[in-house]
Design an enzyme around this catalytic site. Structure first.
Site, PDB file in Angstrom:
ATOM      1  N   SER A 186       2.425  -9.719   1.948  1.00  0.00           N
ATOM      2  CA  SER A 186       1.080  -9.134   2.051  1.00  0.00           C
ATOM      3  C   SER A 186       0.099 -10.228   2.445  1.00  0.00           C
ATOM      4  O   SER A 186       0.026 -11.255   1.780  1.00  0.00           O
ATOM      5  CB  SER A 186       0.621  -8.589   0.699  1.00  0.00           C
ATOM      6  OG  SER A 186       1.563  -7.708   0.171  1.00  0.00           O
ATOM      7  N   ARG A 209      -2.354 -10.468  -9.105  1.00  0.00           N
ATOM      8  CA  ARG A 209      -2.144 -11.618  -8.205  1.00  0.00           C
ATOM      9  C   ARG A 209      -3.070 -12.795  -8.529  1.00  0.00           C
ATOM     10  O   ARG A 209      -3.531 -13.504  -7.641  1.00  0.00           O
ATOM     11  CB  ARG A 209      -2.382 -11.242  -6.736  1.00  0.00           C
ATOM     12  CG  ARG A 209      -1.449 -10.227  -6.178  1.00  0.00           C
ATOM     13  CD  ARG A 209      -0.032 -10.786  -6.030  1.00  0.00           C
ATOM     14  NE  ARG A 209       0.720  -9.969  -5.110  1.00  0.00           N
ATOM     15  CZ  ARG A 209       1.365  -8.840  -5.432  1.00  0.00           C
ATOM     16  NH1 ARG A 209       1.374  -8.429  -6.683  1.00  0.00           N
ATOM     17  NH2 ARG A 209       2.019  -8.168  -4.525  1.00  0.00           N
ATOM     18  N   GLU A 258      -4.790 -12.422   0.447  1.00  0.00           N
ATOM     19  CA  GLU A 258      -3.981 -12.853  -0.702  1.00  0.00           C
ATOM     20  C   GLU A 258      -3.399 -14.216  -0.377  1.00  0.00           C
ATOM     21  O   GLU A 258      -3.196 -15.067  -1.236  1.00  0.00           O
ATOM     22  CB  GLU A 258      -2.852 -11.846  -0.952  1.00  0.00           C
ATOM     23  CG  GLU A 258      -1.891 -12.311  -2.022  1.00  0.00           C
ATOM     24  CD  GLU A 258      -0.684 -11.397  -2.227  1.00  0.00           C
ATOM     25  OE1 GLU A 258      -0.816 -10.179  -2.174  1.00  0.00           O
ATOM     26  OE2 GLU A 258       0.407 -11.953  -2.458  1.00  0.00           O
TER      27      GLU A 258
HETATM   28  N1  EPU Z   1       0.371   2.463   3.455  1.00  0.00           N
HETATM   29  C1  EPU Z   1      -0.020   2.983   4.668  1.00  0.00           C
HETATM   30  N2  EPU Z   1       0.105   2.205   5.766  1.00  0.00           N
HETATM   31  C2  EPU Z   1       0.604   0.942   5.718  1.00  0.00           C
HETATM   32  C3  EPU Z   1       0.998   0.422   4.485  1.00  0.00           C
HETATM   33  C4  EPU Z   1       0.873   1.199   3.352  1.00  0.00           C
HETATM   34  O1  EPU Z   1      -0.473   4.114   4.762  1.00  0.00           O
HETATM   35  O2  EPU Z   1       0.683   0.315   6.767  1.00  0.00           O
HETATM   36  C5  EPU Z   1       0.300   3.325   2.248  1.00  0.00           C
HETATM   37  C6  EPU Z   1       1.709   3.725   1.791  1.00  0.00           C
HETATM   38  O3  EPU Z   1       2.139   4.876   2.425  1.00  0.00           O
HETATM   39  C7  EPU Z   1       1.504   3.932   0.314  1.00  0.00           C
HETATM   40  C8  EPU Z   1       0.436   2.934  -0.043  1.00  0.00           C
HETATM   41  O4  EPU Z   1      -0.221   2.580   1.164  1.00  0.00           O
HETATM   42  O5  EPU Z   1       1.009   5.220   0.048  1.00  0.00           O
HETATM   43  C9  EPU Z   1       0.990   1.703  -0.749  1.00  0.00           C
HETATM   44  O6  EPU Z   1       1.972   1.086   0.078  1.00  0.00           O
HETATM   45  P1  EPU Z   1       3.194   0.245  -0.577  1.00  0.00           P
HETATM   46  O7  EPU Z   1       3.833   1.042  -1.639  1.00  0.00           O
HETATM   47  O8  EPU Z   1       4.030  -0.248   0.532  1.00  0.00           O
HETATM   48  O9  EPU Z   1       2.515  -0.924  -1.349  1.00  0.00           O
HETATM   49  P2  EPU Z   1       1.263  -1.874  -1.028  1.00  0.00           P
HETATM   50  O10 EPU Z   1       0.202  -1.551  -2.000  1.00  0.00           O
HETATM   51  O11 EPU Z   1       0.933  -1.781   0.415  1.00  0.00           O
HETATM   52  C10 EPU Z   1       2.018  -3.715  -2.714  1.00  0.00           C
HETATM   53  C11 EPU Z   1       2.213  -5.188  -2.740  1.00  0.00           C
HETATM   54  C12 EPU Z   1       3.530  -5.575  -2.049  1.00  0.00           C
HETATM   55  C13 EPU Z   1       4.650  -4.880  -2.783  1.00  0.00           C
HETATM   56  C14 EPU Z   1       4.391  -3.366  -2.742  1.00  0.00           C
HETATM   57  C15 EPU Z   1       5.394  -2.571  -3.530  1.00  0.00           C
HETATM   58  C16 EPU Z   1      -0.012  -6.127  -2.731  1.00  0.00           C
HETATM   59  C17 EPU Z   1      -1.025  -6.899  -1.981  1.00  0.00           C
HETATM   60  N3  EPU Z   1       1.113  -5.862  -2.083  1.00  0.00           N
HETATM   61  O12 EPU Z   1       1.856  -3.308  -1.351  1.00  0.00           O
HETATM   62  O13 EPU Z   1       3.703  -6.969  -2.227  1.00  0.00           O
HETATM   63  O14 EPU Z   1       5.901  -5.171  -2.194  1.00  0.00           O
HETATM   64  O15 EPU Z   1       3.096  -3.068  -3.335  1.00  0.00           O
HETATM   65  O16 EPU Z   1       5.211  -2.789  -4.886  1.00  0.00           O
HETATM   66  O17 EPU Z   1      -0.242  -5.796  -3.887  1.00  0.00           O
HETATM   67  C18 EPU Z   1       3.624  -9.158  -1.265  1.00  0.00           C
HETATM   68  O18 EPU Z   1       2.801  -9.423  -2.128  1.00  0.00           O
HETATM   69  O19 EPU Z   1       4.003  -9.988  -0.416  1.00  0.00           O
HETATM   70  C19 EPU Z   1       4.108  -7.776  -1.183  1.00  0.00           C
HETATM   71  C20 EPU Z   1       4.852  -7.357  -0.164  1.00  0.00           C
END
Ligand code: EPU
Length: 335
Positions: free
Chosen positions: A235, A164, A331
């Site tokens: 995010s 990012r 972010e």
């Molecule tokens: N998780 C939780 N609780 C929550 C959210 C997530 O326990 O409330 C856990 C999930 O169960 C999972 C892990 O955290 O084990 C990761 O969650 P997720 O796969 O949803 O991805 P993220 O790391 O939370 C990132 C990006 C998102 C993108 C997703 C999928 C960043 C800051 N965010 O989120 O990007 O859609 O991966 O690739 O890197 C955005 O930038 O606007 C965005 C939505």
């Protein structure tokens, strides 16, 4: 070119917070942008380029000029072999480009379906989702120098892409405006199904790029607020990256925490997990709330004011710090 004085920003940002800017200037070509930058308005005021308003949080009115790109072309430059190069104007809506690529069977950005924002911002922010990052398909970025209106290309390596992040957010912030992005995509199937919930698609005998897009859209819609009805910037925080010494102690206490090892030995921990396990799921300040299905998102569920968002995000940072000793970094671009 269109210049509007005292412009309401609520509808052009995805968070829909009430805030105004002194001037809102829309251009649809590099010549118009050059004229704007050389003109009195930009020379005597603060200037900010926006890229779809999907990553902006205005905490108060902006007393300057906001530049809005509507440079909207998609030029296809065919290549020998199984690649295609697209030169795309900074004002093209990112998901319109993804849709175009899916319709033409150009592989490489389908995992980033539905990310809000415009093409110019994709190259500044190095957007990414579901195992894909735009830096892996950007070959070069065409920009205009704010100081003198000259054109400068940045090769992928000059953009210094990281999670990012890019040179346009750091050393060169505010100095160059992206006018066109060049992407190199594959014309033969090359799927990226590493992200957990996508793995099952690998077994489908008739997998198509359109099916991957549909699946991504379904996953996003299940977790993230629908931008048509609920304001957010996606995010709100980046996922924090901690060193291995910190991580060893952390994982001893929280063995169930999801985490990703990076090549340099550091570890990325999902901010959403940290926020949820700090007890903040659904926590609300005025009209702003921690989204229950994905705690990484702050949503505007009821005419939130900028102050609601500021109070909420500061409270999240404090609480997560107290609970886990990790400091979250927004972010979103907070202005
Ligand atoms: N998780 C939780 N609780 C929550 C959210 C997530 O326990 O409330 C856990 C999930 O169960 C999972 C892990 O955290 O084990 C990761 O969650 P997720 O796969 O949803 O991805 P993220 O790391 O939370 C990132 C990006 C998102 C993108 C997703 C999928 C960043 C800051 N965010 O989120 O990007 O859609 O991966 O690739 O890197 C955005 O930038 O606007 C965005 C939505």
């Amino acid at each position: 070119m269109k210049i509007v004085k005292d412009f309401e920003l609520k509808e052009i940002t995805t968070f829909h917070l009430p805030a105004r800017c002194a001037w809102f200037a829309t251009y649809d070509s590099e010549d118009e942008l050059r004229d704007l930058l050389a003109g009195e308005l930009c020379k005597t005021n603060k200037v900010m380029q926006i890229g779809g308003g999907s990553n902006l949080v205005f905490t108060s009115d902006f007393d300057g000029v906001i530049l809005n790109t509507e440079i909207c072309h998609i030029d296809t430059i065919s290549q020998p072999g199984d690649e295609v190069v697209l030169r795309v104007g900074s004002g093209v809506v990112w998901d319109d480009l993804v849709k175009f690529c899916v319709e033409h069977n150009y592989y490489g950005i389908e995992n980033m379906s539905y990310i809000p924002g415009k093409v110019g911002a994709s190259a500044v922010q190095n957007i990414g989702s579901y195992g894909a990052e735009v830096k892996d398909v950007i070959t070069r970025v065409r920009t205009m120098c704010v100081a003198d209106g000259s054109i400068r290309y940045f090769d992928n390596s000059e953009c210094r892409y990281a999670y990012r992040d890019s040179i346009f957010k750091k050393e060169l912030k505010g100095k160059y405006i992206v006018t066109e992005v060049e992407y190199k995509l594959s014309t033969t199937p090359r799927f990226n199904l590493e992200y957990g919930p996508l793995k099952r698609l690998a077994d489908l005998p008739d997998l198509t790029i359109a099916k991957v897009r549909d699946e991504i859209i379904a996953i996003r819609c299940a977790k993230l607020p629908d931008p048509k009805y609920v304001g957010s910037v996606g995010s709100f925080f980046t996922n924090p990256i901690v060193d291995s010494a910190f991580f060893e102690k952390f994982i001893e206490l929280h063995s169930d925490a999801p985490h990703y090892l990076l090549d340099d030995g550091r570890v990325k921990i999902p901010a959403g997990w940290l926020i949820e396990h700090s007890g903040l799921k659904g926590h609300r300040c005025g009209g702003a709330v921690v989204w229950e299905k994905q705690c990484l998102v702050i949503a505007n569920i009821d005419n939130a004011l900028p102050d609601d968002v500021v109070r909420l995000y500061r409270f999240i940072i404090e609480t997560v710090k107290d609970s886990f000793g990790v400091e979250l970094v927004p972010e979103a671009n907070i202005i």
